[in-house]
Design a protein around this motif. Structure first.
Motif, PDB file in Angstrom:
ATOM      1  N   THR A  14       5.166   6.595  -1.510  1.00 48.98           N
ATOM      2  CA  THR A  14       4.279   5.562  -0.659  1.00 48.98           C
ATOM      3  C   THR A  14       4.425   5.805   0.998  1.00 48.98           C
ATOM      4  N   VAL A  19      -0.517   4.699   3.667  1.00 50.76           N
ATOM      5  CA  VAL A  19      -1.214   3.489   3.759  1.00 50.76           C
ATOM      6  C   VAL A  19      -0.296   2.044   3.727  1.00 50.76           C
ATOM      7  N   THR A  20      -0.537   1.240   4.781  1.00 51.25           N
ATOM      8  CA  THR A  20       0.485   0.172   5.079  1.00 51.25           C
ATOM      9  C   THR A  20       0.161  -0.988   4.285  1.00 51.25           C
ATOM     10  N   SER A  21      -1.473  -1.088   4.060  1.00 50.07           N
ATOM     11  CA  SER A  21      -1.700  -2.120   3.149  1.00 50.07           C
ATOM     12  C   SER A  21      -3.018  -2.015   2.427  1.00 50.07           C
ATOM     13  N   TYR A  22      -3.166  -2.647   1.273  1.00 50.35           N
ATOM     14  CA  TYR A  22      -4.475  -2.422   0.648  1.00 50.35           C
ATOM     15  C   TYR A  22      -4.690  -3.643  -0.307  1.00 50.35           C
ATOM     16  N   THR A  23      -5.934  -3.993  -0.824  1.00 48.15           N
ATOM     17  CA  THR A  23      -6.317  -4.967  -1.683  1.00 48.15           C
ATOM     18  C   THR A  23      -7.091  -4.707  -2.920  1.00 48.15           C
ATOM     19  N   THR A  27      -5.601  -9.118  -4.810  1.00 39.12           N
ATOM     20  CA  THR A  27      -4.205  -9.005  -4.537  1.00 39.12           C
ATOM     21  C   THR A  27      -4.010  -8.163  -3.318  1.00 39.12           C
ATOM     22  N   SER A  28      -3.428  -8.724  -2.394  1.00 33.37           N
ATOM     23  CA  SER A  28      -3.216  -7.724  -1.013  1.00 33.37           C
ATOM     24  C   SER A  28      -1.548  -7.282  -1.020  1.00 33.37           C
ATOM     25  N   VAL A  29      -1.670  -6.070  -1.134  1.00 33.57           N
ATOM     26  CA  VAL A  29       0.041  -5.529  -0.793  1.00 33.57           C
ATOM     27  C   VAL A  29       0.302  -4.901   0.555  1.00 33.57           C
ATOM     28  N   SER A  30       1.079  -4.956   0.955  1.00 34.97           N
ATOM     29  CA  SER A  30       1.447  -4.539   2.324  1.00 34.97           C
ATOM     30  C   SER A  30       2.860  -3.891   2.442  1.00 34.97           C
ATOM     31  N   HIS A  31       3.009  -2.865   3.181  1.00 37.54           N
ATOM     32  CA  HIS A  31       4.304  -1.901   2.887  1.00 37.54           C
ATOM     33  C   HIS A  31       4.760  -1.990   4.477  1.00 37.54           C
ATOM     34  N   ASP A  32       6.214  -2.321   4.422  1.00 31.76           N
ATOM     35  CA  ASP A  32       6.809  -2.347   5.736  1.00 31.76           C
ATOM     36  C   ASP A  32       7.410  -0.975   5.803  1.00 31.76           C
TER      37      ASP A  32
END
Length: 65
Positions: A14, A19-23, A27-32
């Protein structure tokens, strides 16, 4: 004995992707990333299969040469 190698590999993948976020299909996914790095450090410290955990027994300072 903790074997966190699969989770460590997932986090490293990851982080490498960047990639910090994708849809996907609505469904949206974001990474911190800072939290992922923090978890990665914790998992590596607890993992029994990563690296050499023996303390350094001998060091040499060659700064005078």
């Amino acid at each position: 004995m903790a074997d966190n190698s699969t989770r460590i590999a997932d986090i490293e993948e990851t982080l490498r992707s960047g990639v910090t976020s994708y849809t996907n299909d609505g469904t949206s996914v974001s990474h911190d990333f800072p939290e992922l790095r923090k978890e990665l450090r914790r998992l590596r410290a607890d993992d029994d299969t990563v690296g050499n955990k023996r303390p350094t027994s001998f060091t040499v300072n060659l700064g005078g040469f």
